[in-house]
Write a protein that holds these residues in place. Structure first.
Motif, PDB file in Angstrom:
ATOM      1  N   GLU A  40      65.803  26.913  39.856  1.00 36.07           N
ATOM      2  CA  GLU A  40      65.794  25.708  39.018  1.00 36.07           C
ATOM      3  C   GLU A  40      65.272  25.921  37.616  1.00 36.07           C
ATOM      4  O   GLU A  40      65.442  25.039  36.759  1.00 36.07           O
ATOM      5  CB  GLU A  40      64.961  24.626  39.747  1.00 36.07           C
ATOM      6  CG  GLU A  40      63.459  24.827  39.720  1.00 36.07           C
ATOM      7  CD  GLU A  40      62.945  25.899  40.724  1.00 36.07           C
ATOM      8  OE1 GLU A  40      63.760  26.491  41.470  1.00 36.07           O
ATOM      9  OE2 GLU A  40      61.735  26.132  40.724  1.00 36.07           O
ATOM     10  N   SER A  41      64.587  27.047  37.368  1.00 32.79           N
ATOM     11  CA  SER A  41      63.932  27.153  36.055  1.00 32.79           C
ATOM     12  C   SER A  41      63.805  28.603  35.616  1.00 32.79           C
ATOM     13  O   SER A  41      63.933  29.537  36.424  1.00 32.79           O
ATOM     14  CB  SER A  41      62.527  26.533  36.151  1.00 32.79           C
ATOM     15  OG  SER A  41      61.728  27.289  37.052  1.00 32.79           O
ATOM     16  N   TRP A  86      61.093  29.948  34.887  1.00 35.55           N
ATOM     17  CA  TRP A  86      59.932  30.452  35.627  1.00 35.55           C
ATOM     18  C   TRP A  86      60.383  31.015  36.972  1.00 35.55           C
ATOM     19  O   TRP A  86      60.027  32.118  37.357  1.00 35.55           O
ATOM     20  CB  TRP A  86      58.920  29.319  35.856  1.00 35.55           C
ATOM     21  CG  TRP A  86      57.620  29.761  36.435  1.00 35.55           C
ATOM     22  CD1 TRP A  86      56.461  29.979  35.755  1.00 35.55           C
ATOM     23  CD2 TRP A  86      57.339  30.070  37.811  1.00 35.55           C
ATOM     24  NE1 TRP A  86      55.477  30.419  36.616  1.00 35.55           N
ATOM     25  CE2 TRP A  86      55.980  30.483  37.884  1.00 35.55           C
ATOM     26  CE3 TRP A  86      58.092  30.062  39.001  1.00 35.55           C
ATOM     27  CZ2 TRP A  86      55.374  30.865  39.078  1.00 35.55           C
ATOM     28  CZ3 TRP A  86      57.478  30.442  40.184  1.00 35.55           C
ATOM     29  CH2 TRP A  86      56.144  30.835  40.204  1.00 35.55           C
ATOM     30  N   ARG A  87      61.204  30.253  37.676  1.00 36.80           N
ATOM     31  CA  ARG A  87      61.624  30.658  39.026  1.00 36.80           C
ATOM     32  C   ARG A  87      62.442  31.942  38.978  1.00 36.80           C
ATOM     33  O   ARG A  87      62.249  32.841  39.808  1.00 36.80           O
ATOM     34  CB  ARG A  87      62.446  29.534  39.653  1.00 36.80           C
ATOM     35  CG  ARG A  87      62.771  29.722  41.098  1.00 36.80           C
ATOM     36  CD  ARG A  87      61.559  29.726  41.976  1.00 36.80           C
ATOM     37  NE  ARG A  87      60.741  28.528  41.829  1.00 36.80           N
ATOM     38  CZ  ARG A  87      59.480  28.426  42.259  1.00 36.80           C
ATOM     39  NH1 ARG A  87      58.924  29.436  42.870  1.00 36.80           N
ATOM     40  NH2 ARG A  87      58.778  27.338  42.094  1.00 36.80           N
ATOM     41  N   ASP A 104      52.666  31.328  44.785  1.00 33.69           N
ATOM     42  CA  ASP A 104      52.933  30.283  43.800  1.00 33.69           C
ATOM     43  C   ASP A 104      52.244  28.978  44.203  1.00 33.69           C
ATOM     44  O   ASP A 104      51.058  28.805  43.965  1.00 33.69           O
ATOM     45  CB  ASP A 104      54.446  30.121  43.610  1.00 33.69           C
ATOM     46  CG  ASP A 104      54.796  29.008  42.664  1.00 33.69           C
ATOM     47  OD1 ASP A 104      55.917  28.479  42.756  1.00 33.69           O
ATOM     48  OD2 ASP A 104      53.928  28.638  41.849  1.00 33.69           O
ATOM     49  N   ARG A 105      52.961  28.075  44.798  1.00 35.60           N
ATOM     50  CA  ARG A 105      52.371  26.797  45.185  1.00 35.60           C
ATOM     51  C   ARG A 105      51.609  26.957  46.492  1.00 35.60           C
ATOM     52  O   ARG A 105      51.759  27.945  47.202  1.00 35.60           O
ATOM     53  CB  ARG A 105      53.484  25.743  45.338  1.00 35.60           C
ATOM     54  CG  ARG A 105      54.359  25.620  44.095  1.00 35.60           C
ATOM     55  CD  ARG A 105      55.569  24.744  44.315  1.00 35.60           C
ATOM     56  NE  ARG A 105      56.457  24.735  43.168  1.00 35.60           N
ATOM     57  CZ  ARG A 105      57.649  24.122  43.150  1.00 35.60           C
ATOM     58  NH1 ARG A 105      58.079  23.460  44.223  1.00 35.60           N
ATOM     59  NH2 ARG A 105      58.397  24.155  42.071  1.00 35.60           N
ATOM     60  N   PHE A 118      46.737  24.831  39.419  1.00 32.63           N
ATOM     61  CA  PHE A 118      47.550  23.856  38.688  1.00 32.63           C
ATOM     62  C   PHE A 118      46.707  22.733  38.097  1.00 32.63           C
ATOM     63  O   PHE A 118      47.046  22.189  37.044  1.00 32.63           O
ATOM     64  CB  PHE A 118      48.645  23.302  39.611  1.00 32.63           C
ATOM     65  CG  PHE A 118      49.566  24.375  40.121  1.00 32.63           C
ATOM     66  CD1 PHE A 118      49.516  24.802  41.446  1.00 32.63           C
ATOM     67  CD2 PHE A 118      50.447  24.998  39.253  1.00 32.63           C
ATOM     68  CE1 PHE A 118      50.336  25.814  41.903  1.00 32.63           C
ATOM     69  CE2 PHE A 118      51.285  26.018  39.702  1.00 32.63           C
ATOM     70  CZ  PHE A 118      51.223  26.425  41.019  1.00 32.63           C
ATOM     71  N   ALA A 169      52.388  22.318  41.863  1.00 32.57           N
ATOM     72  CA  ALA A 169      52.450  22.321  40.394  1.00 32.57           C
ATOM     73  C   ALA A 169      52.470  20.891  39.864  1.00 32.57           C
ATOM     74  O   ALA A 169      51.746  20.549  38.917  1.00 32.57           O
ATOM     75  CB  ALA A 169      53.698  23.079  39.942  1.00 32.57           C
ATOM     76  N   ARG A 187      49.129  19.299  37.844  1.00 31.42           N
ATOM     77  CA  ARG A 187      49.326  18.958  36.429  1.00 31.42           C
ATOM     78  C   ARG A 187      49.215  17.450  36.208  1.00 31.42           C
ATOM     79  O   ARG A 187      48.665  16.979  35.223  1.00 31.42           O
ATOM     80  CB  ARG A 187      50.671  19.504  35.954  1.00 31.42           C
ATOM     81  CG  ARG A 187      50.687  21.034  35.926  1.00 31.42           C
ATOM     82  CD  ARG A 187      52.077  21.643  35.785  1.00 31.42           C
ATOM     83  NE  ARG A 187      52.005  23.095  35.990  1.00 31.42           N
ATOM     84  CZ  ARG A 187      53.054  23.875  36.147  1.00 31.42           C
ATOM     85  NH1 ARG A 187      54.292  23.363  36.124  1.00 31.42           N
ATOM     86  NH2 ARG A 187      52.914  25.173  36.338  1.00 31.42           N
ATOM     87  N   PHE A 233      61.785  19.657  37.726  1.00 23.10           N
ATOM     88  CA  PHE A 233      61.647  20.937  37.017  1.00 23.10           C
ATOM     89  C   PHE A 233      62.976  21.441  36.447  1.00 23.10           C
ATOM     90  O   PHE A 233      63.098  22.639  36.146  1.00 23.10           O
ATOM     91  CB  PHE A 233      61.055  22.020  37.937  1.00 23.10           C
ATOM     92  CG  PHE A 233      59.609  21.815  38.296  1.00 23.10           C
ATOM     93  CD1 PHE A 233      59.196  21.833  39.618  1.00 23.10           C
ATOM     94  CD2 PHE A 233      58.656  21.616  37.304  1.00 23.10           C
ATOM     95  CE1 PHE A 233      57.847  21.646  39.959  1.00 23.10           C
ATOM     96  CE2 PHE A 233      57.304  21.437  37.635  1.00 23.10           C
ATOM     97  CZ  PHE A 233      56.912  21.447  38.963  1.00 23.10           C
ATOM     98  N   GLU A 285      56.024  18.657  32.678  1.00 21.66           N
ATOM     99  CA  GLU A 285      55.394  19.581  33.627  1.00 21.66           C
ATOM    100  C   GLU A 285      56.133  20.901  33.811  1.00 21.66           C
ATOM    101  O   GLU A 285      55.715  21.724  34.650  1.00 21.66           O
ATOM    102  CB  GLU A 285      55.154  18.885  34.963  1.00 21.66           C
ATOM    103  CG  GLU A 285      54.096  17.785  34.827  1.00 21.66           C
ATOM    104  CD  GLU A 285      53.735  17.086  36.112  1.00 21.66           C
ATOM    105  OE1 GLU A 285      54.372  17.364  37.156  1.00 21.66           O
ATOM    106  OE2 GLU A 285      52.797  16.249  36.081  1.00 21.66           O
ATOM    107  N   ASN A 286      57.189  21.174  33.071  1.00 25.69           N
ATOM    108  CA  ASN A 286      57.671  22.554  32.938  1.00 25.69           C
ATOM    109  C   ASN A 286      58.609  22.687  31.757  1.00 25.69           C
ATOM    110  O   ASN A 286      59.145  21.687  31.249  1.00 25.69           O
ATOM    111  CB  ASN A 286      58.297  23.089  34.238  1.00 25.69           C
ATOM    112  CG  ASN A 286      59.801  22.872  34.311  1.00 25.69           C
ATOM    113  OD1 ASN A 286      60.307  21.811  33.920  1.00 25.69           O
ATOM    114  ND2 ASN A 286      60.519  23.860  34.804  1.00 25.69           N
ATOM    115  N   ASP A 327      54.473  26.397  31.635  1.00 24.61           N
ATOM    116  CA  ASP A 327      55.103  27.654  32.025  1.00 24.61           C
ATOM    117  C   ASP A 327      54.955  28.711  30.938  1.00 24.61           C
ATOM    118  O   ASP A 327      54.647  29.852  31.241  1.00 24.61           O
ATOM    119  CB  ASP A 327      56.610  27.526  32.383  1.00 24.61           C
ATOM    120  CG  ASP A 327      56.827  26.902  33.749  1.00 24.61           C
ATOM    121  OD1 ASP A 327      55.827  26.728  34.480  1.00 24.61           O
ATOM    122  OD2 ASP A 327      57.981  26.560  34.079  1.00 24.61           O
ATOM    123  N   CYS A 377      52.002  29.488  33.006  1.00 24.54           N
ATOM    124  CA  CYS A 377      51.987  29.574  34.470  1.00 24.54           C
ATOM    125  C   CYS A 377      52.679  30.891  34.770  1.00 24.54           C
ATOM    126  O   CYS A 377      53.880  31.035  34.568  1.00 24.54           O
ATOM    127  CB  CYS A 377      52.749  28.409  35.077  1.00 24.54           C
ATOM    128  SG  CYS A 377      52.716  28.450  36.861  1.00 24.54           S
TER     129      CYS A 377
END
Ligand code: GZL
Length: 334
Positions: free
Chosen positions: A55-56, A58-59, A133-134, A152, A185, A189, A213, A238-239, A267, A287
């Motif tokens: 999704e991002s 970051w991922r 991660d989470r 977070f 996350a 946040r 995200f 938040e991201n 992030d 992050c």
């Protein structure tokens, strides 16, 4: 192709390969010397990794980090399964890993709750589970071997502290774009912002919604805010990917991100930090997604039956114009 031409090609190929072998022998090399020693398939440590999704930025950086660390060259066979942000797909993946008899399960949980049943099955199969991660929420912490990830809440309070120090001229009217509801996350946040709202009576959230995200959802939510004609001067996103979407919507409406509105993001991916240098993002809390080497180190400790930490928090920082340069961005690796 006629038989005569084929035999001519075969002859020339045989001649070439003969010459190559001669050169190689003369250089004292063997085919096997030129390749790094590869562990045989049965010697590899098999790791089943249930990843949230893609999704991002970051991922994606997190996935690449895991693939580079848990590689065959390093002695691993990584089975990566993408859950497309659905917990039920992760539960199915974990059961697949159990049935395949993997050596380790790594879980990047979409959400904090709902893991006890499937992690009990992994424990019954005596397969160590590493959470990355989470965090997960469970009464029974024996259901996972250890966790490595981010604090977070600290990320949220870091952002709020920056807002307290740098946004004093006027009351804050905040658009709050949240991550997947129930993910650590998002919970951390959001909680950080809530603590700021309790301290500052002149801070107000004028819009709050989950943007999962993703860039598309971030843009959609920002378009809704603009269509509703809401008054705002801060975006707390938040991201970074939701931030990219929000910036798209602002620019389409003739609003200058980072100038007409302060943008706080999370992030600190390279694209976002370039936007920060352009003045479009005001402040970005890091992050760190590079969990691959951390997980590899943990597995090596477990394999060697060495002591290991149950919880490992990743060191993280934050960025604004005062400490961000092109060189720094290039040096960060994602
Ligand atoms: C944070 C991670 C979050 C990122 C998002 O550790 O779980 O999920 O902040 C990602 O970019 O989608």
């Amino acid at each position: 192709m006629t038989g005569k031409r084929i035999s001519g090609i075969v002859f020339r190929m045989a001649l070439f390969l003969g010459l190559l072998a001669g050169i190689c022998l003369a250089a004292g090399c063997k085919a096997s010397d030129s390749l790094p020693a590869q562990p045989s398939q049965e010697d590899l440590i098999v790791v089943g990794f249930s990843q949230v999704g893609a999704e991002s930025d970051w991922r994606n950086a997190n996935t690449i980090s895991m693939q580079e660390a848990l590689s065959p060259q390093n002695g691993y066979r990584l089975i990566l399964e993408d859950a497309q942000q659905k917990q039920e797909k992760q539960i199915t993946s974990i059961r697949n890993f159990i049935n395949q008899g993997v050596d380790y399960i790594v879980l990047a949980p979409t959400t904090e709750t709902g893991w006890d049943t499937v992690l009990t099955e992994a424990r019954n199969a005596q397969i160590p589970v590493i959470i990355v991660d989470r965090m997960i929420e469970t009464e029974d912490t024996s259901l996972f071997t250890c966790w490595v990830g981010s604090d977070f809440l600290k990320e949220g309070t870091t952002a709020v502290q920056w807002m307290e120090e740098n946004l004093r001229e006027e009351p804050l009217k905040i658009v709050h774009l949240q991550g997947n509801l129930g993910s650590s996350a998002q919970l951390g946040r959001t909680r950080g912002l809530e603590q700021g709202l309790q301290k500052h009576t002149d801070w107000e959230v004028v819009f709050r919604a989950p943007g999962d995200f993703t860039q598309a959802k971030g843009q959609e939510l920002m378009e809704t805010v603009l269509e509703e004609g809401l008054e705002f001067n801060v975006i707390y996103s938040e991201n970074d990917n939701m931030t990219y979407g929000a910036i798209e919507a602002l620019q389409s409406a003739g609003i200058e991100p980072g100038k007409d509105v302060t943008i706080i993001s999370f992030d600190a991916s390279s694209t976002a930090l370039h936007m920060l240098l352009e003045g479009k993002i005001t402040y970005d809390v890091e992050c760190n997604p590079l969990h691959g080497p951390r997980v590899q180190a943990i597995i090596e400790e477990l394999e060697a039956q060495k002591p290991f930490s149950k919880y490992t928090y990743v060191e993280e920082t934050s960025f604004d114009r005062s400490n961000t340069t092109e060189q720094l961005i290039e040096s960060r690796g994602y």
